[in-house]
Write an enzyme that holds these catalytic residues in place. Structure first.
Site, PDB file in Angstrom:
ATOM      1  N   ILE A  62       0.808  -1.216   0.000  1.00 15.61           N
ATOM      2  CA  ILE A  62       0.000   0.000   0.000  1.00 15.61           C
ATOM      3  C   ILE A  62       0.846   1.273   0.000  1.00 15.61           C
ATOM      4  O   ILE A  62       0.355   2.344  -0.372  1.00 15.61           O
ATOM      5  CB  ILE A  62      -0.965   0.006   1.221  1.00 15.61           C
ATOM      6  CG1 ILE A  62      -2.030   1.114   1.103  1.00 15.61           C
ATOM      7  CG2 ILE A  62      -0.183   0.148   2.512  1.00 15.61           C
ATOM      8  CD1 ILE A  62      -2.932   0.983  -0.104  1.00 15.61           C
ATOM      9  N   TYR A  63       2.111   1.204   0.389  1.00 11.52           N
ATOM     10  CA  TYR A  63       2.928   2.415   0.469  1.00 11.52           C
ATOM     11  C   TYR A  63       3.068   3.046  -0.911  1.00 11.52           C
ATOM     12  O   TYR A  63       3.640   2.450  -1.827  1.00 11.52           O
ATOM     13  CB  TYR A  63       4.317   2.115   1.040  1.00 11.52           C
ATOM     14  CG  TYR A  63       4.337   1.711   2.504  1.00 11.52           C
ATOM     15  CD1 TYR A  63       3.227   1.876   3.326  1.00 11.52           C
ATOM     16  CD2 TYR A  63       5.482   1.158   3.059  1.00 11.52           C
ATOM     17  CE1 TYR A  63       3.255   1.505   4.653  1.00 11.52           C
ATOM     18  CE2 TYR A  63       5.521   0.788   4.397  1.00 11.52           C
ATOM     19  CZ  TYR A  63       4.396   0.950   5.189  1.00 11.52           C
ATOM     20  OH  TYR A  63       4.429   0.574   6.510  1.00 11.52           O
ATOM     21  N   SER A  64       2.530   4.249  -1.013  1.00  7.65           N
ATOM     22  CA  SER A  64       2.517   4.977  -2.292  1.00  7.65           C
ATOM     23  C   SER A  64       1.998   4.087  -3.416  1.00  7.65           C
ATOM     24  O   SER A  64       2.443   4.140  -4.552  1.00  7.65           O
ATOM     25  CB  SER A  64       3.910   5.515  -2.629  1.00  7.65           C
ATOM     26  OG  SER A  64       4.311   6.449  -1.661  1.00  7.65           O
TER      27      SER A  64
END
Length: 328
Positions: A62-64
């Site tokens: 989900i990070y960026s």
């Protein structure tokens, strides 16, 4: 200054005592923080981490929206040998609209591990973690799917993050009952101004020989700078406001103690805050985020600092209970 290495929980895996958290890297945009570093700016930090002896890198799908994994994968491929680094990523949050775009169902896990491997440019991750507890999927389904990911050679170990202790114990029991792969690590929210994990989760991890890799060890920077100082992140990061603003006055008193000890020793505040965590039983490696080389060097330097019993008592005595966040 030499990096130290320890086993991750009850495994034979050697990890550096500082883990580089990679939420700071990625393309700013949908489902991301506005303060993240682009690929060009993130690469020198990853390279420096390797030079400092850090071999442990933590990211998430989900990070960026996947671009953190892409940046980290390309940098590590250019700067390190695959077998020399420990790559951790996570699964749970929504990656696409519509049904089955999030969660810990067998369908989601099997899809997302392949997507993460593709973005990271590797055949396997060393540590595959569930990012949150899935209240809508039976834990048996999740644990069996994770077991199959390990047996397929796509992950070496599995870990968990941010949940209640009863949930974590239920997951461990389910794995033991069926002979499935067991979680070896817990990535939880723990720092000098948020210590709710010490009530249940930390004793559980000690008892079960689980490696603890705390996130937000500097409380989103609040324990690393003057209390009145602001940054672009502190002004725009709504998550940290939700976590810490309600107890800001009490927390400030603890930050003042950090400042006093740091000044008496002639070291940065961040090193005192991290040294406190590193001396906690069961803590393997705090996960630090860095947006510049100085922050990274300060974090690595914390490994050499040993606090006295008096200093630890001074840092701990003013703590007040906080509303539980992270596990929800």
């Amino acid at each position: 200054m030499e990096m130290e290495y320890v086993k991750l929980g009850n495994t034979g895996l050697d990890v550096s005592r500082i883990c580089l958290g990679c939420m700071s890297f990625g393309e700013a945009g949908k489902w991301t923080h506005p303060w993240v570093l682009n690929e060009q700016d993130s690469r020198p930090i990853i390279k420096k981490a390797l030079e400092l002896g850090i071999n442990f890198f933590d990211t998430a799908n989900i990070y960026s929206h996947g671009t953190s994994e892409e940046f980290v994968g390309r940098a590590l491929k250019d700067y390190a040998k695959r077998d020399e680094v420990v790559i951790a990523t996570k699964v749970f949050f929504r990656m696409h609209e519509g049904p089955n775009g999030a969660g810990l169902s067998r369908k989601a896990i099997m899809s997302e591990i392949d997507n993460s491997l593709l973005r990271l440019g590797t055949d396997y991750v060393d540590l595959y973690q569930i990012h949150r507890w899935d209240y809508h999927t039976p834990i048996e389904e999740t644990m069996e799917a994770l077991h199959d990911v390990v047996k397929a050679g796509k992950a070496r170990y599995i870990g968990a993050s941010a949940m209640y202790a009863w949930q974590f114990l239920k997951a461990l029991h389910t794995a033991d009952k069926h002979g499935w792969t067991r979680f070896v690590s817990m990535q939880n929210h723990l720092n000098l101004i948020y210590r709710e994990e010490e009530r249940e989760m930390m004793p559980l991890c000690k008892e079960e020989k689980i490696g603890v890799i705390p996130y937000s060890p500097l409380a989103s920077g609040r324990l690393a700078r003057a209390w009145s100082e602001t940054t672009y992140r502190s002004q725009t990061d709504q998550a940290q406001k939700m976590k810490y603003d309600a107890t800001a006055e009490a927390d400030r008193l603890i930050a003042d103690r950090v400042t006093a000890i740091a000044e008496s020793r002639g070291v940065p505040r961040a090193q005192i805050s991290l040294a406190w965590l590193l001396q906690k039983e069961a803590v393997t490696a705090p996960i630090i985020g860095a947006t510049n080389i100085k922050q990274l060097e300060e974090a690595a330097g914390s490994v050499a600092i040993k606090l006295s019993e008096e200093e630890i008592a001074s840092l701990e005595e003013l703590y007040v209970p906080h509303k539980v966040v992270g596990a929800l």
